[in-house]
Design an enzyme around this catalytic site. Structure first.
Site, PDB file in Angstrom:
ATOM      1  N   MET A  32      44.958  28.245  41.458  1.00 38.14           N
ATOM      2  CA  MET A  32      43.572  27.820  41.608  1.00 38.14           C
ATOM      3  C   MET A  32      43.046  27.110  40.378  1.00 38.14           C
ATOM      4  SD  MET A  32      42.694  28.302  44.599  1.00 38.14           S
ATOM      5  CE  MET A  32      40.970  27.900  44.372  1.00 38.14           C
TER       6      MET A  32
ATOM      7  N   GLU B 285      43.517  25.611  35.986  1.00 34.64           N
ATOM      8  CA  GLU B 285      43.822  25.974  34.605  1.00 34.64           C
ATOM      9  C   GLU B 285      42.576  26.581  33.968  1.00 34.64           C
ATOM     10  OE1 GLU B 285      44.786  22.125  33.272  1.00 34.64           O
ATOM     11  OE2 GLU B 285      46.847  22.156  34.001  1.00 34.64           O
TER      12      GLU B 285
ATOM     13  N   GLU C 169      32.189  34.067  32.513  1.00 40.91           N
ATOM     14  CA  GLU C 169      32.116  34.997  31.392  1.00 40.91           C
ATOM     15  C   GLU C 169      33.477  35.063  30.704  1.00 40.91           C
ATOM     16  OE1 GLU C 169      31.225  39.797  30.785  1.00 40.91           O
ATOM     17  OE2 GLU C 169      31.382  38.906  32.790  1.00 40.91           O
TER      18      GLU C 169
ATOM     19  N   ASP D 217      42.374  38.170  47.326  1.00 41.39           N
ATOM     20  CA  ASP D 217      43.543  38.007  46.449  1.00 41.39           C
ATOM     21  C   ASP D 217      43.485  39.036  45.325  1.00 41.39           C
ATOM     22  OD1 ASP D 217      45.947  36.955  45.603  1.00 41.39           O
ATOM     23  OD2 ASP D 217      45.047  35.313  44.464  1.00 41.39           O
TER      24      ASP D 217
ATOM     25  N   ALA E  67      46.854  41.007  38.240  1.00 42.29           N
ATOM     26  CA  ALA E  67      46.625  39.832  37.400  1.00 42.29           C
ATOM     27  C   ALA E  67      45.180  39.370  37.461  1.00 42.29           C
ATOM     28  CB  ALA E  67      47.553  38.694  37.820  1.00 42.29           C
TER      29      ALA E  67
END
Length: 900
Positions: free
Chosen positions: A23, A25, A90, A134, A138
């Protein structure tokens, strides 16, 4: 091409790369406007180049940006710079859960804490209709503040309803790091629910499945589902259950395995319905985890032993168990009471709103004194002034759910603010206008009452508030609290006038989704729902409780009085009381009208007081007639009208009789009439009446705004008044008192100007303004105010007053009454302000309201309103120098008000 250090995307300067994925960088960047570090995610070309997907992304980003929660990474904005679409988020410091799991399982208490935080964040999102889709280690960052969910809802941008090509996946070996198969399945295979793998629509229960897999991995250090290829992994998810958690972690509580197995049910209908339910289950598991048994020791099977021995063993076990239970069963904590006595250097001034609060854990008390906040740790002997609140004239202190912040209303700045319990700069959350109570919910949103504007909601991080509950004027909504689950709001619906009318108000519950409103208590105000299953509310100076079914939103028993002598704020109906979720109670003692009682007194230039003989009431504004024979007072109690005290005959006569509030009486120079403000025709317009009570009330202005009179010019030709047209700023206007009744602007700016007073010679105007950032006193020529301006006060000031001869000017500060000499002819000049009378009389805090004191015609004494009803020299502020604390008060509440 990766972005290089120093690249600018609008106001954001790239510092370094943080990572990359399907999705986009992610980079560390600096927001050059606010001088803060942020995270920038640059969207991939396949999203940015597709107009339909980009439009959908923008809509999703708006929804996600509203997910204000301490355990969800905040999305600040979505922007485009020279063709590059990017998100601003953030910036978080820490490590991902995936990196942490690379080191093995987490300690059980740590895993439970993170799991509860994640579940609570999921519950917040799901209730707002946002599904992650999702969820994986991670996308979870572990920080010093706890777990934070990343990329919330962004997976919605990927293709949905695409069934996995199992034949293709069969040839794909499982990678060391879980991968998302682009164009085939929605999400990361390792944590995907069966319905996602089958190409069916995913909803919040798919997140719950992924959550169960993550908790399993945190506790055991092993993945819930394994496979040598993507095909075998998918087969495991679709057809097999993971081994019980206890196989890998023998000391784990059996209840934890039940929670996780329910999350991992193949059929979504068999999973937990809500993430909030999971959070509560895990909290219960965590409370008992410290008592979890260790590994069992080997012993002979019961059938291998003689029956008699088995019976004896069983009997012994029963007796031992009963003995152990009798020794270890919970013993109710003792109820203890203590009083915090404020030192003489701390004067707790009543602000007309709640002035005390206790932290959620019951360890700290915060209160208002000396026009700032003081924080007292209950295990310490001294309270400390809370830096960042000096001269802000705070009220309505309230704690954040984690107890690390204190919210409050700044009268000085007309804003809701927050300050860390460690002190420091106070942070502005939003502008507000005299809020009627506020509370900080578990979802990190703050609700505050705005009277006839309803109940407003703002994020705990600040921002633009939205209207959560609307009401029809002249009703007012106050003292809101979001009930558990976030589906309903508890608040008071009544009239914003005085305690007498607040006691006839209604305590209601309103469904957020439908707006359905139910009256649960008829008569009382400032209700709080407690985790004991009770509503506690104020009536008169008594605190009462009723049992309350929060699921059915209904009272299940009659009211029981619990605490008497609790002070109330007359204008807002607020009770000076607060409760910690651990069971502690804190309150300010008071009687009658509940702490808004004031006594009119004469105070000479040496500070000596003399009572006038007027019975104490909730007086606000006080003005002496020009001939010195009478005075006008507002009484904000049951009548809420303007009264006249005859100084010679010592009689108190009611001047106005409307059902609506009448206030802010101002004398005309000939002492024949009194001008006042009233809501009797639906808006706060100006009226006048003969001072002896004869004749009829005559309306002077017609407005939909708020008009408050401040003074009349010495020749009687012009009335000065303030107007609040926006709900934010006050401006000064004049009204001709002839037949034409012309209104002309006097001082109208972007700042607040109020309490305009014309000098005795009619040539000068004194008033208060916050143009410098705080309220100060200014003098300008009158009526031509554009020919000069002088700032009189130097350290804040409000409510100016000219001396009878025009050679002195007075004003109030937090310390008392200030005075300075002035020269008005032929030009204006002013001396240095000096403290004339020290003391916290009414009006030394707060701004933009009418003058609360006056000077006698001979200039030798002042009419002041003294806080509290007592004039006892040994106890001059009875009820306002003590704070009562009751530890373990919930034990008493449960005993006196049983719940079904």
């Amino acid at each position: 091409m990766p972005l290089e250090r120093g690249t600018r995307l609008g106001p954001y300067q790239i510092e370094s790369p943080l990572g990359a994925g399907g999705m986009g960088e992610v980079y560390k960047a600096t927001d050059t406007r606010l001088e803060r570090t942020v995270a920038i995610k640059v969207l991939p070309a396949h999203v940015a180049s597709d107009p339909e997907r980009k439009s959908r992304f923008e809509r999703e980003a708006k929804v996600i940006s509203g997910l204000n929660h301490p355990h969800i990474c905040t999305l600040y904005e979505f922007d485009n710079h020279e063709g590059t679409d990017f998100l601003v988020m953030e910036y978080l410091e820490g490590e991902t859960l995936a990196d942490r799991l690379g080191k093995g399982a987490l300690p059980l208490d740590q895993a439970l804490r993170y799991a509860i935080e994640i579940a609570d964040a999921l519950d917040k999102a799901h209730r707002q209709g946002v599904t992650h889709r999702d969820l994986k280690p991670a996308n979870i960052m572990l920080t010093k503040a706890g777990a934070k969910l990343l990329d919330f809802g962004l997976a919605k941008l990927k293709r949905s309803n695409v069934k996995a090509d199992l034949a293709t996946l069969a040839a794909t070996r499982t990678q060391e790091q879980p991968l998302t198969e682009k164009g085939t399945v929605l999400g990361t295979v390792q944590y995907m629910a069966p319905e996602q793998l089958e190409g069916k629509d995913a909803d919040h229960r798919s997140d719950i499945f992924a959550f169960g897999a993550i908790v399993y991995e945190m506790v055991t250090g092993q993945r819930a589902f394994e496979g040598k290829s993507q095909l075998s992994l998918i087969t495991a998810i679709l057809e097999h259950d993971p081994p019980p958690i206890s196989v890998a972690q023998e000391t784990s509580p059996p209840a934890l395995d039940h929670v996780v197995r329910t999350c991992l049910a193949k059929d979504p209908d068999n999973r937990w319905e809500a993430a909030g339910d999971i959070a509560r289950q895990l909290s219960w598991v965590g409370e008992g985890s410290s008592q979890a048994a260790g590994a069992p020791t080997a012993r002979p099977a019961l059938w291998q032993r003689p029956v008699s021995v088995a019976a004896i063993a069983l009997g012994t076990a029963v007796v031992a168990s009963l003995a152990a239970w009798s020794l270890t069963r919970p013993v109710p904590a003792p109820i203890t009471r203590l009083s915090i006595i404020l030192p003489q250097t701390q004067v707790r001034t009543n602000t007309g709103r709640r002035g005390v609060a206790i932290s959620p854990t019951g360890t700290h008390v915060v209160y208002v004194a000396n026009s700032q906040l003081y924080l007292r740790a209950l295990d310490e002997l001294q309270a400390q002034p809370l830096t960042g609140t000096e001269e802000s004239f705070p009220s309505i202190p309230f704690f954040s759910p984690d107890g690390q912040w204190i919210g409050f209303y700044s009268v000085q700045e007309r804003a809701l603010k927050k300050v860390a319990i460690s002190g420091g700069a106070a942070v502005t959350l939003t502008e507000a206008s005299n809020p009627y109570g506020a509370s900080w919910g578990a979802d990190d949103t703050i609700l505050f009452g705005q009277g006839s504007q309803g109940i407003l909601r703002v994020a705990g991080a600040g921002g633009t508030p939205d209207v959560l509950v609307a009401v029809e004027p002249p009703n007012a909504a106050s003292h809101p609290q979001m009930l558990p689950g976030g589906g309903a709001v508890l608040y008071t619906l009544g009239r914003p006038t005085n305690v007498g009318q607040w006691d006839t108000a209604q305590i209601v519950v309103e469904q957020v989704a439908t707006g359905e409103r139910t009256v649960v208590i008829d008569g009382g105000s400032d209700a709080r729902y407690l985790p004991t299953g009770h509503l506690v509310y104020a009536l008169g100076s008594t605190l009462l409780a009723v049992p309350f079914d929060v699921d059915r939103l209904e009272v299940t028993g009659g009211p029981v009085p619990l605490v008497e002598g609790v002070s109330r704020a007359a204008s807002t109906g607020a009770a000076n009381v607060d409760m910690a979720r651990t069971g502690a109670l804190v309150y300010l003692p008071g009687e009658g009208a509940g702490g808004d009682v004031r006594t009119p007194v004469w105070v000479d230039r040496n500070g000596n007081e003399e009572a006038l003989g007027i019975p104490p009431r909730s007086y606000t504004y006080a003005r002496i007639s020009p001939d010195g024979t009478r005075m006008t007072l507002d009484a904000r109690d049951d009548e809420d009208d303007v009264w006249v005290w005859d100084l010679t005959r010592e009689t108190l006569t009611r001047l106005t009789f409307a059902a609506e509030p009448d206030h802010s009486g101002v004398w005309t120079p000939d002492a024949r009439r009194i001008v006042f403000s009233s809501e009797r025709d639906g808006a706060e317009s100006l009226y006048w009446r003969a001072a002896d009570g004869t004749g009829v009330v005559e309306r002077l202005t017609e407005t939909t705004n708020e008009h408050d009179p401040t003074s009349v010019s010495p020749d009687g030709g012009l009335l000065l008044f303030s107007e609040n047209a926006t709900g934010d700023n006050d401006d000064l206007y004049t009204l001709t008192l002839d037949d034409d009744r012309r209104i002309e602007p006097l001082i109208v700016t972007e700042f607040n100007e109020a309490n305009g007073e014309v000098s005795p010679d009619g040539r000068w105007l004194a008033y208060e303004s916050d143009a410098s950032g705080q309220l100060e006193i200014y003098v300008q020529p009158f009526p031509d105010v554009d020919t000069g301006r002088w700032q009189i006060s130097t350290m804040g000031g409000r409510r100016p007053l000219w001396g009878p001869d025009g050679q002195e000017l007075f004003y109030l500060t937090a310390g008392g009454l200030m005075s300075l000499s002035v020269i008005t002819d032929p030009a204006f000049s002013a001396g240095t302000p000096q403290l004339l009378i020290q003391g916290a009389y009414y009006g030394t805090v707060g701004g933009f309201t009418g003058r609360t004191y006056d000077i006698s015609p001979d200039g030798q004494r002042f009419l002041m309103l003294k806080e509290g009803a007592s004039l006892n020299a040994d106890d001059p502020f009875a009820g306002l120098t003590q704070i009562h604390v009751v530890q373990n008060w919930f034990e008493e509440l449960r005993a006196r008000v049983p719940t079904p």
